[in-house]
Design a protein around this motif. Sequence first.
Motif, PDB file in Angstrom:
ATOM      1  N   UNK A  50      47.547  34.726  22.153  1.00 59.35           N
ATOM      2  CA  UNK A  50      46.204  34.840  21.581  1.00 59.35           C
ATOM      3  C   UNK A  50      45.237  33.907  22.293  1.00 59.35           C
ATOM      4  N   UNK A  51      44.006  34.327  22.423  1.00 59.43           N
ATOM      5  CA  UNK A  51      42.953  33.479  22.964  1.00 59.43           C
ATOM      6  C   UNK A  51      42.739  33.587  24.458  1.00 59.43           C
ATOM      7  N   UNK A  52      43.682  34.178  25.175  1.00 61.59           N
ATOM      8  CA  UNK A  52      43.517  34.326  26.619  1.00 61.59           C
ATOM      9  C   UNK A  52      42.444  35.379  26.891  1.00 61.59           C
ATOM     10  N   UNK A  53      41.718  35.197  27.969  1.00 61.69           N
ATOM     11  CA  UNK A  53      40.634  36.116  28.325  1.00 61.69           C
ATOM     12  C   UNK A  53      41.157  37.297  29.143  1.00 61.69           C
ATOM     13  N   UNK A  54      41.978  38.115  28.497  1.00 63.01           N
ATOM     14  CA  UNK A  54      42.547  39.293  29.160  1.00 63.01           C
ATOM     15  C   UNK A  54      41.398  40.214  29.576  1.00 63.01           C
ATOM     16  N   UNK A  55      41.482  40.713  30.790  1.00 64.10           N
ATOM     17  CA  UNK A  55      40.434  41.567  31.339  1.00 64.10           C
ATOM     18  C   UNK A  55      39.464  40.817  32.235  1.00 64.10           C
ATOM     19  N   UNK A  56      39.519  39.497  32.180  1.00 58.93           N
ATOM     20  CA  UNK A  56      38.586  38.707  32.995  1.00 58.93           C
ATOM     21  C   UNK A  56      39.172  38.434  34.376  1.00 58.93           C
ATOM     22  N   UNK A  57      38.269  38.048  35.262  1.00 60.86           N
ATOM     23  CA  UNK A  57      38.609  37.678  36.631  1.00 60.86           C
ATOM     24  C   UNK A  57      38.068  36.268  36.855  1.00 60.86           C
ATOM     25  N   UNK A  58      38.915  35.296  37.218  1.00 63.20           N
ATOM     26  CA  UNK A  58      38.409  33.945  37.449  1.00 63.20           C
ATOM     27  C   UNK A  58      37.300  33.932  38.504  1.00 63.20           C
ATOM     28  N   UNK A  59      36.291  33.111  38.265  1.00 63.73           N
ATOM     29  CA  UNK A  59      35.196  32.966  39.238  1.00 63.73           C
ATOM     30  C   UNK A  59      35.640  32.188  40.454  1.00 63.73           C
ATOM     31  N   UNK A  60      36.541  31.239  40.241  1.00 66.67           N
ATOM     32  CA  UNK A  60      37.059  30.440  41.358  1.00 66.67           C
ATOM     33  C   UNK A  60      38.574  30.351  41.240  1.00 66.67           C
ATOM     34  N   UNK A  61      39.225  30.303  42.399  1.00 70.92           N
ATOM     35  CA  UNK A  61      40.681  30.222  42.449  1.00 70.92           C
ATOM     36  C   UNK A  61      41.090  28.940  43.159  1.00 70.92           C
ATOM     37  N   UNK A 137      42.999  26.421  34.169  1.00 68.55           N
ATOM     38  CA  UNK A 137      43.555  27.493  33.343  1.00 68.55           C
ATOM     39  C   UNK A 137      42.830  27.603  32.002  1.00 68.55           C
ATOM     40  N   UNK A 138      42.371  26.488  31.458  1.00 68.18           N
ATOM     41  CA  UNK A 138      41.645  26.524  30.183  1.00 68.18           C
ATOM     42  C   UNK A 138      40.231  27.066  30.373  1.00 68.18           C
ATOM     43  N   UNK A 142      40.991  30.586  29.380  1.00 69.40           N
ATOM     44  CA  UNK A 142      41.136  30.319  27.950  1.00 69.40           C
ATOM     45  C   UNK A 142      42.566  30.078  27.506  1.00 69.40           C
ATOM     46  N   UNK A 143      43.427  29.660  28.426  1.00 67.18           N
ATOM     47  CA  UNK A 143      44.843  29.442  28.112  1.00 67.18           C
ATOM     48  C   UNK A 143      45.096  27.950  27.951  1.00 67.18           C
ATOM     49  N   UNK A 144      45.650  27.588  26.780  1.00 63.53           N
ATOM     50  CA  UNK A 144      45.962  26.193  26.508  1.00 63.53           C
ATOM     51  C   UNK A 144      47.354  26.042  25.898  1.00 63.53           C
ATOM     52  N   UNK A 155      43.724  40.256  40.895  1.00 60.60           N
ATOM     53  CA  UNK A 155      42.920  39.132  40.456  1.00 60.60           C
ATOM     54  C   UNK A 155      42.375  39.219  39.042  1.00 60.60           C
ATOM     55  N   UNK A 156      42.626  40.297  38.364  1.00 60.05           N
ATOM     56  CA  UNK A 156      42.176  40.457  36.974  1.00 60.05           C
ATOM     57  C   UNK A 156      43.351  40.168  36.041  1.00 60.05           C
ATOM     58  N   UNK A 157      43.114  39.353  35.023  1.00 63.26           N
ATOM     59  CA  UNK A 157      44.149  39.041  34.041  1.00 63.26           C
ATOM     60  C   UNK A 157      44.387  40.272  33.175  1.00 63.26           C
TER      61      UNK A 157
END
Length: 183
Positions: A50-61, A137-138, A142-144, A155-157
């Motif tokens: 829960x809480x992870x931003x599934x569907x998002x793509x990090x802006x920076x790697x 990662x946070x 949004x992963x903690x 690259x997409x979660x």
Amino acid sequence: MSYLFGFGLLVVAGAVVVLFAMLGELYARSGGMEGAGAPGGGSGTVRLLDGARVGSRPERWPAGLAEVATADLRVVLVFSTSCNSCEKAAGEVGDLADTRDFAVLISTIDQERGEDFMTRHELSGLPHHIDVGGEWVAEELGVMTSPSALVFRHGRLVSALLFTDLAALSAAVFPVKEAVGNE
């Protein structure tokens, strides 16, 4: 004044890492993963995070995970240096027959602890990033919680999972790999 700011920042980063580890341990010890069952009838458990931003793509790697951004499918294993469950799971990575689709992110209070964790569990051969303070990662995803597995496609979660057993995680992820046609 800058020393005070630096010290304060270090304390906050340490607190984030400890909180990250405590949440994962508390969740696992409170029975939060019981009854989830493992795909294929195994003894381990895998659940959605829960809480992870599934569907998002990090802006920076981070440089160590740059290949995840373009790969067909990659699983980033998130471990914390303060987490007993992470120690166990990290020790299982060497038992996997094929690790080419995996990368590792170590959330830690300082670089030295992260490097020690990587060396102790022989993870240096995998793409990896030592995430001091768990900041990347946070902030980006949004992963903690750890141990967790972040499944990326180009690259997409696409999925974020809590796991207690790496074999059960592989059984959950690789049918996805076959479905998306990754070789």
